[in-house]
Design an enzyme around this catalytic site. Structure first.
Site, PDB file in Angstrom:
ATOM      1  N   GLY A 124       0.771  -1.238   0.000  1.00  0.00           N
ATOM      2  CA  GLY A 124       0.000   0.000   0.000  1.00  0.00           C
ATOM      3  C   GLY A 124       0.803   1.289   0.000  1.00  0.00           C
ATOM      4  N   GLY A 125       2.109   1.202  -0.218  1.00  0.00           N
ATOM      5  CA  GLY A 125       2.922   2.424  -0.227  1.00  0.00           C
ATOM      6  C   GLY A 125       2.400   3.433  -1.239  1.00  0.00           C
ATOM      7  NE  ARG A 149       1.916  -8.900  -1.644  1.00  0.00           N
ATOM      8  CZ  ARG A 149       3.027  -8.286  -1.263  1.00  0.00           C
ATOM      9  NH1 ARG A 149       3.807  -8.839  -0.353  1.00  0.00           N
ATOM     10  NH2 ARG A 149       3.378  -7.140  -1.794  1.00  0.00           N
ATOM     11  CB  CYS A 241      11.415  -2.876  -7.422  1.00  0.00           C
ATOM     12  SG  CYS A 241      10.794  -4.479  -6.939  1.00  0.00           S
TER      13      CYS A 241
HETATM   14  N1  SAM Z   1       2.289  -1.197  -5.111  1.00  0.00           N
HETATM   15  C1  SAM Z   1       2.742  -1.854  -3.898  1.00  0.00           C
HETATM   16  C2  SAM Z   1       3.308  -0.813  -2.969  1.00  0.00           C
HETATM   17  O1  SAM Z   1       3.768   0.245  -3.434  1.00  0.00           O
HETATM   18  O2  SAM Z   1       3.277  -1.031  -1.754  1.00  0.00           O
HETATM   19  C3  SAM Z   1       3.720  -2.975  -4.213  1.00  0.00           C
HETATM   20  C4  SAM Z   1       3.172  -3.972  -5.204  1.00  0.00           C
HETATM   21  S1  SAM Z   1       4.189  -5.389  -5.448  1.00  0.00           S
HETATM   22  C5  SAM Z   1       5.503  -4.740  -6.384  1.00  0.00           C
HETATM   23  C6  SAM Z   1       3.287  -6.281  -6.658  1.00  0.00           C
HETATM   24  C7  SAM Z   1       1.992  -6.896  -6.172  1.00  0.00           C
HETATM   25  O3  SAM Z   1       1.384  -7.592  -7.276  1.00  0.00           O
HETATM   26  C8  SAM Z   1       2.152  -7.917  -5.061  1.00  0.00           C
HETATM   27  O4  SAM Z   1       1.434  -7.530  -3.931  1.00  0.00           O
HETATM   28  C9  SAM Z   1       1.601  -9.217  -5.646  1.00  0.00           C
HETATM   29  O5  SAM Z   1       0.841  -9.987  -4.722  1.00  0.00           O
HETATM   30  C10 SAM Z   1       0.708  -8.722  -6.769  1.00  0.00           C
HETATM   31  N2  SAM Z   1       0.512  -9.729  -7.834  1.00  0.00           N
HETATM   32  C11 SAM Z   1       1.110 -10.936  -7.965  1.00  0.00           C
HETATM   33  N3  SAM Z   1       0.655 -11.584  -9.051  1.00  0.00           N
HETATM   34  C12 SAM Z   1      -0.259 -10.787  -9.629  1.00  0.00           C
HETATM   35  C13 SAM Z   1      -1.088 -10.902 -10.783  1.00  0.00           C
HETATM   36  N4  SAM Z   1      -1.059 -11.981 -11.564  1.00  0.00           N
HETATM   37  N5  SAM Z   1      -1.907  -9.879 -11.070  1.00  0.00           N
HETATM   38  C14 SAM Z   1      -1.952  -8.779 -10.282  1.00  0.00           C
HETATM   39  N6  SAM Z   1      -1.180  -8.614  -9.176  1.00  0.00           N
HETATM   40  C15 SAM Z   1      -0.347  -9.598  -8.863  1.00  0.00           C
END
Ligand code: SAM
Length: 313
Positions: A124-125, A149, A241
């Site tokens: 959630g950032g 999550r 990232c």
């Molecule tokens: N935006 C968040 C932040 O700033 O705190 C970080 C997001 S993290 C880089 C990517 C997220 O995509 C993860 O929480 C993961 O669970 C989710 N994710 C994984 N597979 C996915 C999919 N097939 N479609 C959409 N989201 C997915």
């Protein structure tokens, strides 16, 4: 744990020996710690010091600001956030400095009252940043596919307290059936995490070339869905990232192959060269690379474009 050998080989090849070695040295160094204060809860404290951020205050004054975010502060060390009441009250969010740059991508976009879809949102950032930007009249739909999550995301949204965020836990295609409804769609894609090799050494063990390929394929699917949800004239933000082209510029190139001239140039983004961000373009997309040997913070890639105003809805 050492950096994966094939990662090092690729970086030296892509960036050249001098840059590549500088990046690898930086990845073996100390990670940055940074926070972003909550303007709604630290009102009037965005000047020299956000005084509400009591426990971490001595660390703020020593280390300075995140150059591209008015609410961002670098810390001189890592305090025990879990013992800080302001942390639990949502007076600030512990957020990677480079991630705070997504606010800059929206600097010329009319965000007050806007509808933003944060498609991959946990923990959630970026959701909390968007929530502050859109204000009381706006709406952020923060979607997270992983239920566990998503509950962390919901906790963080509650702490932030802006009251303008809806948390959903859907597959991207389900939430994107709200076709052409959002002014901004943000895809902070699940990725191979090369930019986290310094902050989270476990990321080194989880990395593989096969995982890079799988992530790239998943990103293609997510971008297709994201595009459906964006209204004509709206702004798409894509970020990862990680450093590799396949998941960064490559994802945009593959998208342009099917979206074609529906993709248009974004609103202007003003970047100070002193920040050390490496700027680029992929068709109409503007791209921004954060390398830890050049910028504060960890590795990050961000891109922005618009859906052409005359694109089909
Ligand atoms: N935006 C968040 C932040 O700033 O705190 C970080 C997001 S993290 C880089 C990517 C997220 O995509 C993860 O929480 C993961 O669970 C989710 N994710 C994984 N597979 C996915 C999919 N097939 N479609 C959409 N989201 C997915």
């Amino acid at each position: 744990m050492e950096l994966p050998r094939t990662f090092v080989e690729r970086v030296l090849c892509d960036l050249g020996t001098t840059e590549g070695e500088a990046l690898c040295r930086a990845l073996d160094g100390e990670a940055c710690v940074s926070i972003r204060v909550n303007p709604a809860k630290a009102e009037g404290l965005r000047g020299e010091q956000p005084a509400r951020v009591s426990e971490v205050l001595p660390m703020l004054t020593a280390a300075g600001r995140v150059p591209w975010c008015a609410d961002g502060f670098l810390l001189a060390g890592r305090p025990s956030f879990t013992f800080d009441s302001d942390f639990h009250a949502g007076a600030y969010y512990v957020q990677e400095a480079a991630s705070q740059f997504v606010g800059c991508l929206l600097q010329e976009v009319p965000t007050s009252g806007a509808r933003i879809l944060d498609l991959c949102a946990a923990p959630g950032g970026k959701t909390t940043l968007y929530a502050s930007l859109v204000g009381r009249g706006g709406l952020v739909v923060a979607n997270e596919i992983d239920r566990r999550r998503a509950s962390v995301l919901a906790d963080n949204v509650r702490k932030w307290g802006t009251g303008n965020v809806v948390v959903t836990t859907c597959e991207p295609h389900a939430v994107c059936d709200c076709e052409a409804w959002f002014d901004v769609v943000a895809v902070d894609a699940p990725c191979s995490g090369e930019g986290m090799f310094r902050k989270d050494p476990a990321a080194r063990g989880e990395w593989s070339e096969n995982n890079v390929r799988q992530c790239a394929a998943r990103q293609d699917d997510i971008l297709r869905e994201a595009w459906r949800a964006l209204r004509p004239g709206g702004t798409l933000i894509y970020s990862t990232c990680t450093f590799n082209r396949d998941e960064d510029e490559g994802s945009l190139e593959r998208m342009l192959a099917w979206a074609g001239d529906e993709v248009a140039a974004p609103y202007p983004v003003d970047v100070d060269p002193a920040w050390g961000i490496v700027e680029g373009e992929v068709g109409p997309f503007r791209t921004f690379r954060f390398f830890p040997h050049r910028t504060v913070g960890e590795g990050f890639f961000a891109a922005v474009a618009r859906k052409a105003p005359d694109a089909p809805g």
